[in-house]
Design a protein around this motif. Structure first.
Motif, PDB file in Angstrom:
ATOM      1  N   VAL A 141      20.975  26.069 -40.881  1.00  0.00           N
ATOM      2  CA  VAL A 141      20.681  25.007 -39.911  1.00  0.00           C
ATOM      3  C   VAL A 141      19.941  25.555 -38.682  1.00  0.00           C
ATOM      4  O   VAL A 141      20.105  26.719 -38.297  1.00  0.00           O
ATOM      5  N   HIS A 142      19.127  24.677 -38.117  1.00  0.00           N
ATOM      6  CA  HIS A 142      18.474  24.936 -36.834  1.00  0.00           C
ATOM      7  C   HIS A 142      18.983  23.850 -35.893  1.00  0.00           C
ATOM      8  O   HIS A 142      18.733  22.653 -36.132  1.00  0.00           O
ATOM      9  N   LEU A 143      19.675  24.239 -34.849  1.00  0.00           N
ATOM     10  CA  LEU A 143      20.266  23.259 -33.931  1.00  0.00           C
ATOM     11  C   LEU A 143      19.185  22.722 -32.998  1.00  0.00           C
ATOM     12  O   LEU A 143      18.468  23.487 -32.346  1.00  0.00           O
ATOM     13  N   ALA A 144      19.081  21.393 -32.942  1.00  0.00           N
ATOM     14  CA  ALA A 144      18.025  20.739 -32.162  1.00  0.00           C
ATOM     15  C   ALA A 144      18.573  20.278 -30.824  1.00  0.00           C
ATOM     16  O   ALA A 144      19.584  19.567 -30.773  1.00  0.00           O
ATOM     17  N   VAL A 145      17.896  20.671 -29.757  1.00  0.00           N
ATOM     18  CA  VAL A 145      18.283  20.208 -28.423  1.00  0.00           C
ATOM     19  C   VAL A 145      17.146  19.343 -27.869  1.00  0.00           C
ATOM     20  O   VAL A 145      15.971  19.660 -28.028  1.00  0.00           O
ATOM     21  N   ASP A 146      17.543  18.237 -27.272  1.00  0.00           N
ATOM     22  CA  ASP A 146      16.570  17.340 -26.633  1.00  0.00           C
ATOM     23  C   ASP A 146      16.331  17.848 -25.215  1.00  0.00           C
ATOM     24  O   ASP A 146      17.202  17.729 -24.349  1.00  0.00           O
ATOM     25  N   THR A 147      15.138  18.416 -24.992  1.00  0.00           N
ATOM     26  CA  THR A 147      14.833  18.971 -23.667  1.00  0.00           C
ATOM     27  C   THR A 147      14.007  18.000 -22.822  1.00  0.00           C
ATOM     28  O   THR A 147      13.525  18.376 -21.749  1.00  0.00           O
ATOM     29  N   GLY A 148      13.834  16.762 -23.338  1.00  0.00           N
ATOM     30  CA  GLY A 148      13.109  15.788 -22.521  1.00  0.00           C
ATOM     31  C   GLY A 148      12.130  14.924 -23.288  1.00  0.00           C
ATOM     32  O   GLY A 148      11.457  14.073 -22.706  1.00  0.00           O
ATOM     33  N   MET A 149      12.043  15.113 -24.610  1.00  0.00           N
ATOM     34  CA  MET A 149      11.162  14.263 -25.427  1.00  0.00           C
ATOM     35  C   MET A 149      11.865  12.940 -25.733  1.00  0.00           C
ATOM     36  O   MET A 149      11.221  11.918 -25.977  1.00  0.00           O
TER      37      MET A 149
END
Ligand SMILES: *Cc1c(COP(=O)(O)O)cnc(C)c1O
Length: 389
Positions: A141-149
């Motif tokens: 897995v690649h953990l996805a973080v919402d940085t502002g999109m």
């Protein structure tokens, strides 16, 4: 030079390779290889995940994948699990990541085939962990973080819980945390205030995860525009898409010399002389101003010629630029040649790299109020792709 006929998308039972379809998309694999090499040089040391979603932006995902890997990409990215599995079926065994994962996707097969999964929520992480149990191996897995999109990815508030849950699943052998990633909203506008905000937010998210004990192989944030223009976003790996196809992610900015890989050609189906005052095509949006030669091009909006290119789009026919006369129909459009003559069966170039004076996909995009991504991605499923190496 060797030519390999590849089927278009959605080919069904048709044998596209042997069909004499009048409209064709020629894809120069050498251009893709060289574009990847240029991006890699520009992004100085960062690994490259070549984005081949949507059938390689319409260019043919499997062929593009081979060329991108030959140009130095180490991994591939797609949108959907199904697309990743199709690459595995084609025999591609490098890391392949699905970025847009949805409840109910084929996670057991994906885990069994070693597909990397982008995960931004705890509900999805649970589903993936359960599938890993069935597959009998850890999910990558690649953990996805919402940085502002504000598209995919955990918000800053939800990020610590996602990290915590992923670490627990990793400790129990259900997942392996391969990456931490996010996506930029305005990388094509380097001065946009969101760029610095997202860059900082990503650094904070990575630091939090690493303080908690995550040791990712790859931390990645950069699409084509970021890879080319925003050094602070490159981290361990960049994820170029449009640039590997030789089209600019930010047409106002200089690029390192990318070459458009796709050329779309057709062949004149019919030509004739018509009188002044003839209304042309549906709705008579165009009327001939004098006696003139018109020619019929057998390509329409079903093939990806935008309908709002009626009366606007240019193409190369008979060695000169011509404009579409009247409405683009589903399967055909007309060009007004004046007193010039083109032969029935003669090749015309809809768009390409511009070598012969034909328009580029970027020009088609500007003429129709869209981006080059949409022009190449929408070349229709019935148009055979021919790959030139
Ligand atoms: C499509 C996509 C890319 C590539 O974007 P380009 O602008 O074509 O370079 C990178 N990352 C993600 C998450 C994407 O969806």
């Amino acid at each position: 030079m060797s030519w390999a006929e590849k089927p278009g998308r959605g080919g069904g039972e048709a044998d596209w390779g042997t069909m004499r379809y009048p409209t064709r998309a020629l894809v120069e694999l050498s251009a893709i290889r060289e574009n990847v090499r240029l991006i890699r040089e520009t992004a100085g040391g960062a690994e490259v995940m070549a984005m081949v979603k949507a059938d390689g932006y319409g260019h043919g995902a499997v062929a593009v994948a081979g060329a991108a890997l030959a140009g130095g990409a180490g991994r591939l990215g797609v949108a959907y699990v199904e697309e990743a599995l199709a690459l595995r079926e084609a025999g591609i065994d490098v890391p392949v990541m699905a970025m847009v994962c949805t409840p109910g996707d084929e996670y057991e097969r994906a885990v069994a085939r070693g597909v990397d999964l982008g995960v931004g929520g705890t509900r999805l992480l649970e589903e993936v962990a359960a599938a890993a149990g069935l597959a009998g191996r850890a999910a990558r897995v690649h953990l996805a973080v919402d940085t502002g999109m504000t598209r995919g990815g955990a918000t800053a508030d939800a990020w610590p819980q996602l990290v915590d849950q992923a670490l627990k699943a990793q400790a129990s052998g259900q997942v392996e945390i391969i990456g931490i990633w996010s996506h930029m909203a305005c990388a094509d506008e380097p001065d946009h205030p969101s760029v610095a905000r997202q860059t900082r937010a990503f650094r904070e998210a990575v630091e939090l995860a690493e303080r908690s004990g995550v040791r990712p192989e790859v931390r990645h944030l950069a699409n084509s525009a970021a890879a080319l223009y925003l050094p602070d976003t490159r981290w361990d790996m960049v994820r170029p898409g449009i640039a590997i196809y030789g089209l600019s992610p930010a047409p106002g900015l200089p690029d390192p010399g990318l070459r458009p890989a796709m050329t779309v050609t057709s062949r004149i189906a019919f030509a004739k002389r018509v009188a002044a005052g003839s209304g042309v095509s549906y709705g008579h949006l165009y009327t001939t101003s004098k006696d003139t030669n018109v020619a019929l091009v057998p390509a329409g909006y079903a093939d990806g010629v935008p309908r709002n290119g009626s009366n606007v789009l240019e193409l190369l026919a008979g060695g000169a630029r011509r404009r579409v006369a009247g409405r683009v129909c589903m399967d055909q459009f007309v060009v007004d040649l004046g007193d010039d003559v083109v032969g029935e069966g003669d090749e015309v170039v809809l768009f390409g790299p511009g070598d012969r004076g034909e328009p580029t996909a970027q020009e088609w995009a500007e003429a129709t109020g869209t981006i080059s991504y949409e022009i190449v991605t929408r070349i229709g499923g019935r148009v055979p792709r021919t790959h030139l190496d």
